[in-house]
Design a protein around this motif. Structure first.
Motif, PDB file in Angstrom:
ATOM      1  N   TRP A   1       0.818  -1.220   0.000  1.00 44.79           N
ATOM      2  CA  TRP A   1       0.000   0.000   0.000  1.00 44.79           C
ATOM      3  C   TRP A   1       0.855   1.276   0.000  1.00 44.79           C
ATOM      4  O   TRP A   1       0.329   2.370  -0.157  1.00 44.79           O
TER       5      TRP A   1
ATOM      6  N   TRP B   1     -23.142  -2.063   7.160  1.00 44.51           N
ATOM      7  CA  TRP B   1     -21.936  -2.655   7.730  1.00 44.51           C
ATOM      8  C   TRP B   1     -21.248  -3.586   6.724  1.00 44.51           C
ATOM      9  O   TRP B   1     -20.019  -3.604   6.617  1.00 44.51           O
TER      10      TRP B   1
ATOM     11  N   LEU C   1     -19.328  -1.403   4.282  1.00 47.28           N
ATOM     12  CA  LEU C   1     -18.107  -0.839   4.872  1.00 47.28           C
ATOM     13  C   LEU C   1     -17.019  -1.904   5.017  1.00 47.28           C
ATOM     14  O   LEU C   1     -15.855  -1.665   4.669  1.00 47.28           O
ATOM     15  N   THR C   2     -17.390  -3.066   5.530  1.00 47.11           N
ATOM     16  CA  THR C   2     -16.384  -4.120   5.717  1.00 47.11           C
ATOM     17  C   THR C   2     -15.853  -4.640   4.395  1.00 47.11           C
ATOM     18  O   THR C   2     -14.733  -5.158   4.333  1.00 47.11           O
TER      19      THR C   2
ATOM     20  N   TYR D   1     -14.824  -2.909   2.052  1.00 42.89           N
ATOM     21  CA  TYR D   1     -13.664  -2.090   1.710  1.00 42.89           C
ATOM     22  C   TYR D   1     -12.539  -2.193   2.753  1.00 42.89           C
ATOM     23  O   TYR D   1     -11.441  -1.701   2.516  1.00 42.89           O
ATOM     24  N   ILE D   2     -12.809  -2.817   3.883  1.00 39.15           N
ATOM     25  CA  ILE D   2     -11.819  -2.905   4.952  1.00 39.15           C
ATOM     26  C   ILE D   2     -11.140  -4.273   4.999  1.00 39.15           C
ATOM     27  O   ILE D   2      -9.912  -4.376   5.072  1.00 39.15           O
ATOM     28  N   ILE D   3     -11.943  -5.342   4.939  1.00 37.98           N
ATOM     29  CA  ILE D   3     -11.413  -6.696   5.129  1.00 37.98           C
ATOM     30  C   ILE D   3     -10.314  -7.058   4.124  1.00 37.98           C
ATOM     31  O   ILE D   3      -9.264  -7.576   4.516  1.00 37.98           O
TER      32      ILE D   3
ATOM     33  N   PHE E   1      -8.081  -5.384   2.742  1.00 42.47           N
ATOM     34  CA  PHE E   1      -6.819  -4.695   3.033  1.00 42.47           C
ATOM     35  C   PHE E   1      -5.942  -5.505   3.983  1.00 42.47           C
ATOM     36  O   PHE E   1      -4.723  -5.553   3.837  1.00 42.47           O
ATOM     37  N   PHE E   2      -6.566  -6.163   4.958  1.00 41.38           N
ATOM     38  CA  PHE E   2      -5.810  -6.897   5.967  1.00 41.38           C
ATOM     39  C   PHE E   2      -5.499  -8.334   5.563  1.00 41.38           C
ATOM     40  O   PHE E   2      -4.684  -8.993   6.207  1.00 41.38           O
TER      41      PHE E   2
ATOM     42  N   TYR F   1      -6.778  -6.031  -3.873  1.00 41.86           N
ATOM     43  CA  TYR F   1      -7.657  -5.267  -2.982  1.00 41.86           C
ATOM     44  C   TYR F   1      -8.943  -4.849  -3.702  1.00 41.86           C
ATOM     45  O   TYR F   1     -10.053  -4.991  -3.166  1.00 41.86           O
TER      46      TYR F   1
ATOM     47  N   ALA G   1     -12.659  -5.999  -2.696  1.00 42.31           N
ATOM     48  CA  ALA G   1     -13.702  -5.027  -2.341  1.00 42.31           C
ATOM     49  C   ALA G   1     -14.923  -5.183  -3.245  1.00 42.31           C
ATOM     50  O   ALA G   1     -16.078  -5.109  -2.793  1.00 42.31           O
TER      51      ALA G   1
ATOM     52  N   SER H   1     -18.480  -6.470  -1.815  1.00 42.39           N
ATOM     53  CA  SER H   1     -19.593  -5.530  -2.010  1.00 42.39           C
ATOM     54  C   SER H   1     -20.765  -6.211  -2.695  1.00 42.39           C
ATOM     55  O   SER H   1     -21.935  -5.867  -2.452  1.00 42.39           O
TER      56      SER H   1
END
Length: 470
Positions: free
Chosen positions: A271, A345, A348-349, A351-353, A355-356, A371, A375, A379
């Protein structure tokens, strides 16, 4: 006869073993008999141990690639995994010296950063007395060309990338057990150390380096005595590059780039590019040396998983009929509110999950592609489960892709123009993102009111409390 066959078999095995030993010796012959060394350290106990292991290997491979005339040494703490040590020795041609961790009495200081608790292991560089000179390195150095002239410097030499404090990411030293023992004694009695790490201690131990002359390698190849300041070109802070998007370091050879910034923006993290453009140069070094075979299985598995999620959610998209009856009581309102929160929720997750989940040290182009795929796939769960239009949900996805393209644009005249373009892009995108969120919320409300998300779960015998819709 049987004994003769066994003798021939044992002879062949012995020959193969000898050939393998010769191959290993030939593979590491470049580092035998050298009087100088490039050294780095490796220790365990931080959340980023593996990342620094990869960075160390890339640096060692890059030094071998440019043909340095010196040994490669890794000072490893005793808890470094054996398989890592074997890889460093057998694959990278390094000499690994295992040492126990030095106690850090400064860890109780108010400003102490726990990730530096073992950096005093760097003092072990003075114990490498088999060498005349040692260039001690941090793993976040990127070599652009050979720097063997540094071995002509004196007993201690370092670069001032800060106007008043020299940097310990690269320095030259003359090994000495006397100096090492004195340093350990100074640590034990609590010598002043501003940051509690190697930077503060070594800076305190050599307080007069700023007043010393600049190092210029003698043409006859002789080694100098004393202490010297190294020209800035031996430790070019990446920050200098980002101002003009080109190098402008007139003093000394432009030989080594260092990345002393935030720990989570080191060049090996996928990133970090295109946030920090120089990261792609580090990954180019890795591509040409170590490669990405360690991360590729995880990347392939995640790609297949995301594609499977997209296919399954599309096939399982509910074909819901219109509600014939709607119960006008508080329980339905509560359930609809809960479902709305779950849908938001999920978005939102999504776009977050991803990444990790992506391997931290994968190539940036592959990392960002994975990524965006992740996402998009996650989605699609909310899109298909709650019958939301796809475009409003993907507006942040499109915005992220656009941001990457704006930051990666190679035709900016300088870093200030690049920053202004990124800011302008974000400024004009913000209303679009907000409008998409409003659109998603309104579509959720309509979907929950008109589609059968609770088919017959709340139905009972018809009562006056039911209002017919159709």
């Amino acid at each position: 006869m049987e004994g003769k066959k066994l003798g021939i078999l044992f002879g062949l095995v012995e020959m193969l073993l000898l050939l393998s030993v010769v191959e290993v010796r030939e593979a590491t012959a470049f580092r035998s008999g050298h009087r100088n060394a490039y050294a780095t350290m490796m220790y365990m106990g931080t959340p980023r141990d593996y990342e620094f292991y990869v960075a160390t290997r890339v640096m060692l491979r890059s030094l071998s690639k440019i043909g340095v005339d010196a040994d490669l040494v890794v000072i490893a703490s005793s808890d470094v995994p054996l398989r890592w040590i074997q890889a460093l020795e057998q694959e990278d041609g390094a000499k690994v010296v295992v040492k126990k961790n030095l106690n850090n009495p400064y860890r109780t200081q108010a400003n102490f950063d726990k990730r530096f608790k073992l950096t005093l292991n760097k003092l072990y560089a003075w114990t490498l007395v088999d060498y005349d000179r040692v260039v001690m390195l941090d793993a976040d150095n990127l070599f652009l060309q050979k720097t063997d002239e540094l071995f002509q410097c004196g007993q201690f030499c370092a670069v001032f990338i800060n106007p008043c404090i020299f940097h310990t990411g690269l320095f030259v030293l003359q090994p000495s057990m006397k100096v090492f023992n004195d340093m350990v004694h100074e640590v034990e009695i609590g010598r002043e150390n501003p940051d509690g790490a190697d930077q503060g201690f070594i800076g305190s131990y050599f307080p007069d380096l700023l007043d010393q002359p600049m190092f210029y390698p003698p043409a006859n190849g002789t080694k100098l005595e004393g202490t010297y300041r190294l020209p800035l070109g031996y430790q070019m802070d990446a920050s200098y590059y980002y101002l003009r998007l080109r190098w402008s370091v007139p003093c000394g050879p432009n030989s080594v780039i260092t990345f002393p910034g935030a720990a989570w923006l080191k060049p090996w993290y996928w990133w970090a590019w295109p946030v920090l453009p120089l990261g792609i140069q580090w990954h180019e070094q890795r591509r040409q040396t170590l490669g990405y075979s360690a991360e590729m299985p995880i990347v392939v598995i995640q790609s297949i998983l995301y594609l499977g999620i997209m296919a399954m959610t599309r096939l399982a998209r509910p074909s819901l009929s219109k509600l014939c009856y709607r119960r006008a009581d508080k329980s339905i309102t509560l359930i609809q509110t809960s479902l709305k929160l779950i849908a938001i929720w999920l978005i939102l997750t999504a776009y977050i999950i991803p990444f990790f989940l992506i391997p931290h040290t994968v190539h940036p182009l592959l990392g960002w592609s994975l990524y965006l795929l992740g996402a998009f796939a996650l989605s699609s769960i909310a899109v298909n489960a709650f019958l939301i239009p796809l475009l409003p949900v993907l507006v942040p996805w499109i915005g992220i892709l656009g941001t990457l393209l704006v930051m990666a644009n190679p035709w900016y005249s300088n870093g200030v123009v690049r920053a202004l373009c990124v800011f302008a892009y974000a400024f004009f995108c913000a209303p679009v993102v907000w409008a998409s969120l409003v659109k998603v919320a309104s579509c959720l409300q309509v979907s929950l009111e008109r589609e059968a998300f609770l088919p017959r779960l709340v139905e009972t015998t018809p009562t006056p409390g039911f209002n017919k819709l159709y």
